[in-house]
Design a protein around this motif. Sequence first.
Motif, mmCIF file in Angstrom:
data_model
loop_
_atom_site.group_PDB
_atom_site.id
_atom_site.type_symbol
_atom_site.label_atom_id
_atom_site.label_comp_id
_atom_site.label_asym_id
_atom_site.label_seq_id
_atom_site.Cartn_x
_atom_site.Cartn_y
_atom_site.Cartn_z
ATOM 1 N N THR A 4 0.816 -1.208 0.000
ATOM 2 C CA THR A 4 0.000 0.000 0.000
ATOM 3 C C THR A 4 0.854 1.266 0.000
ATOM 4 O O THR A 4 0.371 2.331 0.362
ATOM 5 N N ALA A 5 2.107 1.156 -0.391
ATOM 6 C CA ALA A 5 2.970 2.329 -0.442
ATOM 7 C C ALA A 5 2.383 3.353 -1.397
ATOM 8 O O ALA A 5 1.850 3.018 -2.453
ATOM 9 N N LYS A 6 2.481 4.605 -1.007
ATOM 10 C CA LYS A 6 1.974 5.704 -1.821
ATOM 11 C C LYS A 6 2.743 5.764 -3.145
ATOM 12 O O LYS A 6 3.958 5.575 -3.169
ATOM 13 N N PRO A 7 2.064 6.016 -4.252
ATOM 14 C CA PRO A 7 2.776 6.131 -5.530
ATOM 15 C C PRO A 7 3.859 7.214 -5.455
ATOM 16 O O PRO A 7 3.640 8.284 -4.873
ATOM 17 N N VAL A 8 4.999 6.936 -6.050
ATOM 18 C CA VAL A 8 6.147 7.839 -5.967
ATOM 19 C C VAL A 8 5.798 9.228 -6.480
ATOM 20 O O VAL A 8 6.210 10.234 -5.884
ATOM 21 N N ASP A 9 5.025 9.310 -7.551
ATOM 22 C CA ASP A 9 4.719 10.619 -8.125
ATOM 23 C C ASP A 9 3.753 11.452 -7.282
ATOM 24 O O ASP A 9 3.503 12.609 -7.595
ATOM 25 N N LEU A 11 4.391 11.728 -3.897
ATOM 26 C CA LEU A 11 5.172 12.088 -2.716
ATOM 27 C C LEU A 11 5.786 13.476 -2.876
ATOM 28 O O LEU A 11 6.238 13.847 -3.955
ATOM 29 N N ASN A 12 5.817 14.230 -1.759
ATOM 30 C CA ASN A 12 6.566 15.473 -1.796
ATOM 31 C C ASN A 12 8.039 15.141 -1.511
ATOM 32 O O ASN A 12 8.388 13.981 -1.260
ATOM 33 N N TYR A 13 8.894 16.130 -1.575
ATOM 34 C CA TYR A 13 10.331 15.882 -1.434
ATOM 35 C C TYR A 13 10.662 15.219 -0.099
ATOM 36 O O TYR A 13 11.407 14.240 -0.052
ATOM 37 N N GLU A 14 10.117 15.738 0.971
ATOM 38 C CA GLU A 14 10.434 15.223 2.303
ATOM 39 C C GLU A 14 10.005 13.768 2.461
ATOM 40 O O GLU A 14 10.730 12.958 3.035
ATOM 41 N N GLU A 15 8.822 13.442 1.951
ATOM 42 C CA GLU A 15 8.329 12.065 2.020
ATOM 43 C C GLU A 15 9.214 11.124 1.203
ATOM 44 O O GLU A 15 9.579 10.037 1.667
ATOM 45 N N ALA A 16 9.544 11.544 -0.013
ATOM 46 C CA ALA A 16 10.363 10.707 -0.891
ATOM 47 C C ALA A 16 11.750 10.497 -0.301
ATOM 48 O O ALA A 16 12.279 9.385 -0.303
ATOM 49 N N PHE A 17 12.340 11.552 0.221
ATOM 50 C CA PHE A 17 13.685 11.447 0.782
ATOM 51 C C PHE A 17 13.697 10.560 2.022
ATOM 52 O O PHE A 17 14.596 9.733 2.191
ATOM 53 N N ALA A 18 12.691 10.708 2.880
ATOM 54 C CA ALA A 18 12.615 9.880 4.089
ATOM 55 C C ALA A 18 12.469 8.405 3.728
ATOM 56 O O ALA A 18 13.126 7.538 4.326
ATOM 57 N N GLU A 19 11.623 8.113 2.746
ATOM 58 C CA GLU A 19 11.463 6.719 2.331
ATOM 59 C C GLU A 19 12.744 6.192 1.693
ATOM 60 O O GLU A 19 13.143 5.052 1.917
ATOM 61 N N LEU A 20 13.416 7.032 0.923
ATOM 62 C CA LEU A 20 14.682 6.635 0.311
ATOM 63 C C LEU A 20 15.721 6.301 1.384
ATOM 64 O O LEU A 20 16.434 5.296 1.275
ATOM 65 N N GLU A 21 15.780 7.101 2.438
ATOM 66 C CA GLU A 21 16.698 6.814 3.543
ATOM 67 C C GLU A 21 16.379 5.472 4.196
ATOM 68 O O GLU A 21 17.291 4.702 4.527
ATOM 69 N N THR A 22 15.095 5.184 4.358
ATOM 70 C CA THR A 22 14.675 3.910 4.941
ATOM 71 C C THR A 22 15.096 2.742 4.063
ATOM 72 O O THR A 22 15.583 1.712 4.547
ATOM 73 N N ASP A 53 13.985 15.354 -9.499
ATOM 74 C CA ASP A 53 13.026 16.127 -10.291
ATOM 75 C C ASP A 53 12.420 17.275 -9.475
ATOM 76 O O ASP A 53 12.263 18.390 -9.981
ATOM 77 N N LEU A 54 12.097 16.998 -8.221
ATOM 78 C CA LEU A 54 11.527 18.046 -7.368
ATOM 79 C C LEU A 54 12.552 19.139 -7.086
ATOM 80 O O LEU A 54 12.203 20.330 -7.063
ATOM 81 N N LEU A 55 13.804 18.767 -6.886
ATOM 82 C CA LEU A 55 14.853 19.766 -6.677
ATOM 83 C C LEU A 55 15.068 20.603 -7.939
ATOM 84 O O LEU A 55 15.237 21.829 -7.855
ATOM 85 N N ASP A 56 15.062 19.965 -9.098
ATOM 86 C CA ASP A 56 15.191 20.696 -10.361
ATOM 87 C C ASP A 56 14.049 21.690 -10.529
ATOM 88 O O ASP A 56 14.253 22.832 -10.952
ATOM 89 N N SER A 57 12.847 21.262 -10.196
ATOM 90 C CA SER A 57 11.678 22.126 -10.302
ATOM 91 C C SER A 57 11.799 23.322 -9.359
ATOM 92 O O SER A 57 11.496 24.456 -9.738
ATOM 93 N N ALA A 58 12.256 23.077 -8.152
ATOM 94 C CA ALA A 58 12.425 24.163 -7.180
ATOM 95 C C ALA A 58 13.497 25.140 -7.662
ATOM 96 O O ALA A 58 13.332 26.361 -7.544
ATOM 97 N N GLU A 59 14.584 24.621 -8.220
ATOM 98 C CA GLU A 59 15.645 25.483 -8.734
ATOM 99 C C GLU A 59 15.125 26.356 -9.878
ATOM 100 O O GLU A 59 15.427 27.551 -9.957
ATOM 101 N N LEU A 60 14.322 25.780 -10.755
ATOM 102 C CA LEU A 60 13.748 26.538 -11.859
ATOM 103 C C LEU A 60 12.852 27.652 -11.335
ATOM 104 O O LEU A 60 12.896 28.782 -11.834
ATOM 105 N N ARG A 61 12.067 27.356 -10.320
ATOM 106 C CA ARG A 61 11.194 28.378 -9.730
ATOM 107 C C ARG A 61 12.005 29.516 -9.140
ATOM 108 O O ARG A 61 11.650 30.689 -9.293
ATOM 109 N N VAL A 62 13.107 29.201 -8.472
ATOM 110 C CA VAL A 62 13.973 30.230 -7.899
ATOM 111 C C VAL A 62 14.564 31.092 -9.008
ATOM 112 O O VAL A 62 14.604 32.326 -8.901
ATOM 113 N N GLN A 63 15.009 30.461 -10.087
ATOM 114 C CA GLN A 63 15.554 31.212 -11.213
ATOM 115 C C GLN A 63 14.502 32.128 -11.829
ATOM 116 O O GLN A 63 14.808 33.267 -12.197
#
Length: 80
Positions: A4-9, A11-22, A53-63
């Motif tokens: 029942t894991a949430k679909p990767v797409d 997840l927000n950055y924090e959720e994805a990163f936490a699961e990746l660490e696990t 992808d989420l980091l790239d998107s955030a960087e684009l928004r900052v630019q």
Amino acid sequence: MTATAKPVDELNYEEAFAELETIVAALENSQQALEESLALFERGQLLAKRCADLLDSAELRVQQVNVHLPDLPDEDASEG
């Protein structure tokens, strides 16, 4: 990892990163069967891509903000 894991797409950055660490910790533990390890690895690859992808998107928004607000000091000016 559960079925029942949430679909990767979804997840927000924090959720994805936490699961990746696990997943990394679980793979380092090496207590899973080969098939489970492969499933974890595949999910980890998807999570790593999602984070990038989420980091790239955030960087684009900052630019884009920097382009629309050119009077703001850029980071190079504050370093010097």
